[in-house]
Scaffold this active site. Structure first.
Site, PDB file in Angstrom:
ATOM      1  N   ALA A 131       7.798  -3.770  14.639  1.00  0.00           N
ATOM      2  CA  ALA A 131       9.244  -3.936  14.927  1.00  0.00           C
ATOM      3  C   ALA A 131      10.261  -3.991  13.539  1.00  0.00           C
ATOM      4  CB  ALA A 131       9.175  -5.434  15.544  1.00  0.00           C
ATOM      5  N   GLY A 132       9.635  -3.959  12.738  1.00  0.00           N
ATOM      6  CA  GLY A 132      10.233  -4.331  11.234  1.00  0.00           C
ATOM      7  C   GLY A 132      11.307  -3.243  11.155  1.00  0.00           C
TER       8      GLY A 132
ATOM      9  N   ARG B  50      13.902   0.252   3.351  1.00  0.00           N
ATOM     10  CA  ARG B  50      13.620   1.138   2.239  1.00  0.00           C
ATOM     11  C   ARG B  50      13.534   2.740   2.674  1.00  0.00           C
ATOM     12  NH1 ARG B  50       9.145  -0.729  -1.555  1.00  0.00           N
ATOM     13  NH2 ARG B  50       8.335  -1.972   0.157  1.00  0.00           N
TER      14      ARG B  50
ATOM     15  N   GLN C  26      10.278  -7.637  20.226  1.00  0.00           N
ATOM     16  CA  GLN C  26      10.355  -8.839  19.390  1.00  0.00           C
ATOM     17  C   GLN C  26      11.845  -8.953  18.859  1.00  0.00           C
ATOM     18  OE1 GLN C  26       8.699  -8.538  15.618  1.00  0.00           O
ATOM     19  NE2 GLN C  26       8.447 -10.801  15.320  1.00  0.00           N
TER      20      GLN C  26
ATOM     21  N   ASN D  92      -5.182  -7.773   1.613  1.00  0.00           N
ATOM     22  CA  ASN D  92      -5.027  -7.718   2.934  1.00  0.00           C
ATOM     23  C   ASN D  92      -4.610  -6.489   3.432  1.00  0.00           C
ATOM     24  OD1 ASN D  92      -5.027  -8.198   5.796  1.00  0.00           O
ATOM     25  ND2 ASN D  92      -3.104  -9.475   5.237  1.00  0.00           N
TER      26      ASN D  92
ATOM     27  N   TYR E 176       8.749  37.385  14.471  1.00  0.00           N
ATOM     28  CA  TYR E 176       8.625  35.945  15.161  1.00  0.00           C
ATOM     29  C   TYR E 176       8.153  36.164  16.572  1.00  0.00           C
ATOM     30  CZ  TYR E 176      10.089  32.273  17.811  1.00  0.00           C
ATOM     31  OH  TYR E 176      10.006  31.159  18.884  1.00  0.00           O
TER      32      TYR E 176
HETATM   33  C1  UD1 Z   1       1.813  -8.117   5.282  1.00  0.00           C
HETATM   34  C2  UD1 Z   1       0.601  -9.078   5.359  1.00  0.00           C
HETATM   35  C3  UD1 Z   1      -0.052  -8.829   3.836  1.00  0.00           C
HETATM   36  C4  UD1 Z   1      -0.551  -7.283   3.851  1.00  0.00           C
HETATM   37  C5  UD1 Z   1       0.485  -6.330   4.060  1.00  0.00           C
HETATM   38  C6  UD1 Z   1      -0.394  -5.158   4.529  1.00  0.00           C
HETATM   39  C7  UD1 Z   1       1.665 -11.031   6.502  1.00  0.00           C
HETATM   40  C8  UD1 Z   1       2.785 -12.227   6.184  1.00  0.00           C
HETATM   41  N1  UD1 Z   1       1.471 -10.261   5.309  1.00  0.00           N
HETATM   42  O1  UD1 Z   1       2.813  -8.077   4.569  1.00  0.00           O
HETATM   43  O2  UD1 Z   1      -0.701 -10.003   3.654  1.00  0.00           O
HETATM   44  O3  UD1 Z   1      -1.138  -7.221   2.596  1.00  0.00           O
HETATM   45  O4  UD1 Z   1       1.024  -6.763   5.350  1.00  0.00           O
HETATM   46  O5  UD1 Z   1       0.583  -4.230   4.334  1.00  0.00           O
HETATM   47  O6  UD1 Z   1       1.392 -10.444   7.498  1.00  0.00           O
HETATM   48  N2  UD1 Z   1       6.635  -6.419  11.711  1.00  0.00           N
HETATM   49  C9  UD1 Z   1       7.190  -6.917  12.707  1.00  0.00           C
HETATM   50  N3  UD1 Z   1       7.687  -7.784  13.206  1.00  0.00           N
HETATM   51  C10 UD1 Z   1       8.249  -8.794  11.990  1.00  0.00           C
HETATM   52  C11 UD1 Z   1       7.792  -8.611  10.755  1.00  0.00           C
HETATM   53  C12 UD1 Z   1       7.014  -7.488  10.562  1.00  0.00           C
HETATM   54  O7  UD1 Z   1       6.763  -6.047  13.582  1.00  0.00           O
HETATM   55  O8  UD1 Z   1       8.815  -9.973  12.223  1.00  0.00           O
HETATM   56  C13 UD1 Z   1       5.821  -5.543  11.289  1.00  0.00           C
HETATM   57  C14 UD1 Z   1       6.541  -4.440  10.407  1.00  0.00           C
HETATM   58  O9  UD1 Z   1       7.129  -3.695  11.010  1.00  0.00           O
HETATM   59  C15 UD1 Z   1       5.321  -3.971   9.640  1.00  0.00           C
HETATM   60  C16 UD1 Z   1       4.163  -4.705   9.802  1.00  0.00           C
HETATM   61  O10 UD1 Z   1       4.789  -5.948  10.766  1.00  0.00           O
HETATM   62  O11 UD1 Z   1       4.861  -2.588  10.354  1.00  0.00           O
HETATM   63  C17 UD1 Z   1       4.200  -5.704   8.324  1.00  0.00           C
HETATM   64  O12 UD1 Z   1       5.308  -6.183   7.994  1.00  0.00           O
HETATM   65  P1  UD1 Z   1       5.662  -6.325   6.673  1.00  0.00           P
HETATM   66  O13 UD1 Z   1       7.042  -6.966   6.610  1.00  0.00           O
HETATM   67  O14 UD1 Z   1       5.595  -5.057   5.804  1.00  0.00           O
HETATM   68  O15 UD1 Z   1       4.426  -7.192   6.061  1.00  0.00           O
HETATM   69  P2  UD1 Z   1       4.195  -7.101   4.402  1.00  0.00           P
HETATM   70  O16 UD1 Z   1       5.121  -8.481   3.673  1.00  0.00           O
HETATM   71  O17 UD1 Z   1       4.092  -5.976   3.919  1.00  0.00           O
END
Ligand code: UD1
Ligand code: CA
Length: 426
Positions: free
Chosen positions: A12-13, A17, A78, A175, A338
């Site tokens: 969902a993110g 970047r 979400q 993680n 082609y």
């Molecule tokens: C998360 C982990 C971190 C881990 C890392 C690995 C948490 C709190 N932290 O951090 O421990 O080392 O991943 O890459 O979980 N997403 C949603 N909805 C949201 C937020 C995020 O779907 O509300 C999705 C994003 O699209 C992404 C994934 O969750 O695919 C991870 O989200 P991101 O914000 O990148 O987490 P990190 O801060 O990197």
């Protein structure tokens, strides 16, 4: 075998970047979406019955892609996006009576393999864990959540970098964001999550602390190859992941007996099967799903665009593009051609500069070309599809062939040649 696992894929993110109109998980490597890699690998484990993809940013686009390509995946919206814990929670109601295991992972990690996922699931079961976290060791663990252990080495929590003490920041075990949980045991954790942390988000990682507090068995699975956890956050990452994937494919092919003259300038998609003793010459780009036989010679400077099947001893030479076509044994397409939406028999010879004109721009339709065994085309011929060339038929150089020709026939369109003697002396 009954499939006992359901997955939740977080996608969902925003992917800020990437600086793109395209949602992050729909960016492509070898013309296949990042999310497609994740879903394919998850499905290839043979363990997963259903996938829930959590969508938010540009949800419509992601959902349309998932619907079209994956029967066993359902998108859940979400909105707003309050963190990874909140994201996974979107599947909570759908899993109410589920008694199996839930695999949680991210939609932006195209390098994670089904073999690793299988190994991960196996370890979880062997140890009778309630929750297993996939971790990895990085010399430079910046930005990741750290795996925190007690003095006896038991896992106690995952701490995000922004919440970590300097001691915790020094931990190199991170993680990866992949978890397997026994749903009945762990699902109550989702009701206890809060956002009292540096980012004000609901952290999925907090399920670890919760489970330990309940006295449930929690452990980590350390990735053998930390490359697999690589998550894409930028165009640079996308390019780096492409390189890793491409090298992985080439190394496997070399090991299996395919000759690749210059691995640095050769690009072959992971869904291309190539039999031993085929030779791939430099600057060749092969994407999509393809099957290539043995003793073929491809390149230099060839492009294969997917849905291509080549028999044995087929030659695809320089500046040749092939798409959605089947070509049988001992056929040559040696230069500047082609071939699209076509079926070529065996012992066919395609002259330099032959084009299958397969596309009608005004109606957007594609048409098929069939060239039967032993047929040949002269240089610079255009084959206007739909078209069949019979066995051992031929078209002369420069021909625009717009009708079928039967076996042993010659097709020829050519303005009569005029020669003006002594033209330059006048
Ligand atoms: C998360 C982990 C971190 C881990 C890392 C690995 C948490 C709190 N932290 O951090 O421990 O080392 O991943 O890459 O979980 N997403 C949603 N909805 C949201 C937020 C995020 O779907 O509300 C999705 C994003 O699209 C992404 C994934 O969750 O695919 C991870 O989200 P991101 O914000 O990148 O987490 P990190 O801060 O990197
Ligand atoms: Ca991330």
């Amino acid at each position: 075998m009954q499939k006992n696992v359901k997955s939740i894929i977080l996608a969902a993110g925003k992917g800020t970047r990437m600086k793109s109109d395209t949602p992050k998980v729909l960016h492509k490597i070898f013309n296949k979406e990042l999310l497609g890699y994740v879903l394919d690998e998850v499905n290839k484990t043979g363990e997963v019955a259903e996938n829930y993809v959590i969508v938010g940013h540009k949800a419509d686009m992601v959902e349309a892609y998932v619907k079209e390509n994956f029967e066993n995946a359902k998108c859940l919206l979400q909105s707003p996006q309050l963190g990874t814990g909140h994201a996974a929670f979107q599947a909570y109601d759908y899993l109410k009576d589920f008694g199996g295991e839930v695999l949680i992972l991210c939609g932006d990690t195209p390098l994670l393999t089904s073999d690793t996922l299988k190994d991960f699931i196996e370890l979880h079961r062997k140890n009778n864990s309630s929750l297993t976290v996939m971790s990895a060791i990085f010399e430079n663990p910046a930005n990741y959540g750290r795996i925190v252990r007690d003095s006896a080495g038991n896992l106690c929590a995952i701490v995000e970098e922004k919440d970590a003490t300097s001691e915790q920041k020094a931990v190199k075990e991170i993680n990866t964001g992949v978890y397997l949980l026994n749903w009945k045991d762990i699902s109550p954790a989702f009701l206890s999550l809060d956002s009292n942390n540096a980012q004000g988000e609901y952290y999925l990682t907090d399920i670890v602390k919760w489970a330990i507090k309940q006295g449930l068995k929690v452990q980590s699975y350390i990735l053998k190859n930390n490359e697999e956890s690589f998550g894409i956050n930028s165009k640079l990452h996308l390019a780096q992941a492409f390189k890793i994937l491409k090298n992985r494919v080439i190394n496997k092919l070399l090991e299996s007996g395919v000759t690749i003259v210059d691995p640095d300038t050769t690009y072959i998609s992971p869904e291309t099967i190539i039999e031993p003793d085929t030779e791939i010459l430099p600057c060749t780009y092969i994407e999509g799903k393809n099957k290539i036989g043995s003793h073929c010679k491809i390149g230099p400077f060839a492009r294969i665009r997917g849905d291509v099947e080549l028999g044995n001893y087929v030659k695809i030479g320089n500046f040749v593009e092939i798409k959605k076509s089947k070509i049988k044994d001992h056929t040559n397409v040696s230069h500047l051609s082609y071939i699209g939406d076509s079926r070529l028999g065996s012992n066919v010879n395609i002259g330099a500069g032959t084009i299958t004109a397969n596309y009608n721009h005004s109606t957007k339709q594609k048409f098929q070309t069939e060239i039967k065994d032993g047929a040949s085309t002269g240089s610079n011929s255009v084959l206007v599809a739909p078209l069949v060339m019979g066995e051992n038929s031929s078209v002369g150089a420069g021909t625009v062939l717009s009708k079928d020709i039967k076996e042993n026939a010659l097709g020829l369109t050519r303005a009569p040649l005029k020669i003006f003697e002594n033209w330059f002396k006048k």
